[in-house]
Design an enzyme around this catalytic site. Sequence first.
Site, mmCIF file in Angstrom:
data_model
loop_
_atom_site.group_PDB
_atom_site.id
_atom_site.type_symbol
_atom_site.label_atom_id
_atom_site.label_comp_id
_atom_site.label_asym_id
_atom_site.label_seq_id
_atom_site.Cartn_x
_atom_site.Cartn_y
_atom_site.Cartn_z
ATOM 1 N N HIS A 85 -3.399 5.252 -2.029
ATOM 2 C CA HIS A 85 -4.350 4.384 -3.137
ATOM 3 C C HIS A 85 -4.839 5.676 -4.063
ATOM 4 C CE1 HIS A 85 -7.680 4.949 -0.585
ATOM 5 N NE2 HIS A 85 -8.482 4.946 -1.671
ATOM 6 N N SER A 101 -11.753 9.065 -0.465
ATOM 7 C CA SER A 101 -10.465 8.933 -0.022
ATOM 8 C C SER A 101 -9.599 10.113 -0.209
ATOM 9 C CB SER A 101 -10.155 7.950 -1.283
ATOM 10 O OG SER A 101 -10.564 6.613 -1.239
ATOM 11 N N ASP A 150 -1.525 3.559 4.238
ATOM 12 C CA ASP A 150 -2.186 4.183 3.223
ATOM 13 C C ASP A 150 -2.102 5.680 3.272
ATOM 14 O OD1 ASP A 150 -3.684 4.615 0.946
ATOM 15 O OD2 ASP A 150 -5.717 4.012 1.814
#
Length: 249
Positions: free
Chosen positions: A64, A201, A108
């Site tokens: 992402h 992230s 992910d």
Amino acid sequence: MHLLLLLPALLLPPRTEAGEIIGGKEARPHSRPYMAYLQIQTPVGLSSCGGFLVREDFVLTAAHCQGRSITVKLGAHNVKKQERTQQNIRVRRAIRHPAYNPQNNQNDIMLLQLERRAKKNRAVQTLGLPRSRGRLSPGTQCMVAGWGRVGLNRKTEKLQEAQLRVQRDQECSRRFRIYKSQTQICVGNSRERKSVFRGDSGGPLVCNGVGQGIVSYGSNDGTPPAVFTRVSSFMPWIRRTMRRFKQSD
């Protein structure tokens, strides 16, 4: 429970802007030489993520953390300064896992092939990856690191780190309906105010010197536990992908 992709603070409205590792401390400069700071050009502006160097020409991060173009900064401690140790390398190719699902954040994981090889030195090194599909035991102590805010009104440009423990899968499956134990790791004690949060992230979960996880998502208020992509589940894809693309010059 609201889910929060641990996205860059710059993409969030001011009232929710935060990107800190909660309850962490400043890392000793260049003590985590595998860390990568990603500067991402998106349709709505610049953003940032974490990542980690796994080969001289490949960085591993979260799927992402995609964008129109990405520049990787290696060897950084303070990302707002031009340190002599820093290497800025553009990404040649961003390779998301083919089964990545942005709706439920499964798979992910993304490999970034750099335009040129990084020069390894004391400030820039690769991080080892799992050699087996063995699972981490609950209670295993690991380290996370990332850049961002250290509070809603306090910014930091210096790398922060925190120790977090692996939790039982039930801790995350109770909180997140989309949690999948086969490909994800539950990390962070709910009784401690320590966790990854917005802006972290793509950064690594490092256990016994091995990159075992990738920061993926967590709860909307930043309370632990958070969910990490389980790297060991994707080793065949990682090896196959890096073999497919020759070492950059």
